[in-house]
Design an enzyme around this catalytic site. Structure first.
Site, PDB file in Angstrom:
ATOM      1  N   LYS A 110       0.900   4.338  -2.778  1.00 16.73           N
ATOM      2  CA  LYS A 110       0.613   5.732  -2.449  1.00 16.73           C
ATOM      3  C   LYS A 110       1.797   6.644  -2.764  1.00 16.73           C
ATOM      4  CE  LYS A 110      -2.846   5.398  -2.528  1.00 16.73           C
ATOM      5  NZ  LYS A 110      -4.001   6.159  -3.059  1.00 16.73           N
ATOM      6  N   TYR A 162       0.843  -1.204   0.000  1.00 18.42           N
ATOM      7  CA  TYR A 162       0.000   0.000   0.000  1.00 18.42           C
ATOM      8  C   TYR A 162       0.875   1.249   0.000  1.00 18.42           C
ATOM      9  CZ  TYR A 162      -3.474   3.461   1.446  1.00 18.42           C
ATOM     10  OH  TYR A 162      -4.284   4.571   1.512  1.00 18.42           O
TER      11      TYR A 162
END
Length: 323
Positions: free
Chosen positions: A202, A198
């Site tokens: 990002k 993740y």
């Protein structure tokens, strides 16, 4: 640490949603606009008279969102429409863009708002790519690339610096990325760590924003901005229930987070002079970016590591067959 602390506990927003001027005649596309922050963005722009497209995978959810917004905003010159978009299937995105082109000839602001966080470990896209990288980076990259001509078409008759692409990053990109910023090998061989994957996605959104600003800012006139919307209580954490429980005291409403996103999309503080800026809650330009990330986002010939360019090139290669 002061810059990080202020993102957890931001000052009151200076960019008020109700002060946004009329958006009549302007066209907006919001991925993930059927719920959470995207829903609030769609509601605000519809109320201001904009032509708003909610893009998502569920026709039913999209239509329910449209009806809810229309009930909440009964009098407006705005329009609402739904676009079917599956970000984790690269073969479908060209059809989404074609459907949009059948209805519009320009696009003023693209909000790359949709995303996924910490799905079951091992989840992959239709093309077999780690799901967070595919949904949060590759899908939005291809969508933005295919929509580029419509963004460019809006530039000539728009005020300078108002045609924009807004990418959704996260504070974890600063807090949890490795010293070098990103380990490129992890993109093709993902670690068995959903949080790390993740973080990579990002940070990837931030990299894409900076690279788009460099490539299409001065010569085309498109502003590309990344933003950390702030910790919001939305469906993004549906797969990370323990994280949601533990972070509950820090979670804010989707409406508060929408201040950040709409600041990135409309504030006069931003423009061609601040192209590639990073926006933090609830609408401020980040002035204290971590030095290792500045290095990663700077080209090699300018003294950086060129990682942002490398990531752009990676996304370009992975999506080339689907244009």
């Amino acid at each position: 640490m002061g810059a990080q602390f202020s993102q957890f506990f931001p000052p009151r927003p200076s960019f008020q949603l109700d002060k946004l001027p009329s958006q009549k005649g302007k066209v907006f596309l919001i991925t993930g606009g059927a719920s959470g922050i995207g829903f609030k963005i769609a509601e605000t722009l519809y109320a201001k008279g904009g032509r708003v497209y909610i893009a998502g995978r569920s026709q039913q959810n999209g239509q329910e969102a449209i009806e809810a917004i229309q009930r909440a905003v009964p009098q407006t010159e705005g329009t609402l429409d739904f676009l079917h978009l599956v970000l984790d299937d690269l073969t479908s995105i060209k059809d989404t863009v074609a459907a949009f082109q059948d209805k519009e000839s320009r696009l003023d602001v693209l909000f790359n708002n949709a995303g996924v966080s910490q799905p079951p470990l091992g989840s992959v896209s239709k093309q077999g790519i780690e799901l967070q990288l595919a949904t949060n980076c590759l899908g939005p990259f291809l969508l933005t690339k295919l929509l580029h001509p419509m963004l460019a078409a809006a530039v000539p008759d728009a005020a300078a610096g108002t045609v924009r692409v807004v990418w959704t990053s996260s504070q974890v990109a600063e807090l949890s990325s490795p010293p070098e910023g990103m380990i490129m090998a992890e993109l093709t061989t993902p670690p068995k760590d959903n949080v790390r994957n993740y973080v990579n996605s990002k940070l990837g959104n931030w990299f894409l924003s900076v690279e788009m600003a460099r490539r299409y800012g001065s010569n085309v006139g498109i502003v590309s901005v990344a933003q950390n919307p702030g910790a919001a209580n939305t469906n993004l954490l549906r797969n990370a229930k323990w994280m949601k429980i533990l972070s509950w005291p820090l979670l804010h409403s989707a409406e508060m987070a929408a201040h950040t996103v709409l600041y990135a999309g409309f504030s006069n503080d931003l423009g061609l002079d601040h192209n590639g800026a990073y926006v933090i809650p609830w609408g401020r330009i980040h002035q204290d970016v971590a030095p290792n990330l500045v290095t990663a986002m700077t080209l090699k010939e300018d003294g950086g590591s060129g990682l942002a360019k490398d990531f752009w090139d990676f996304c370009d290669e992975k999506t080339r067959d689907y244009c």
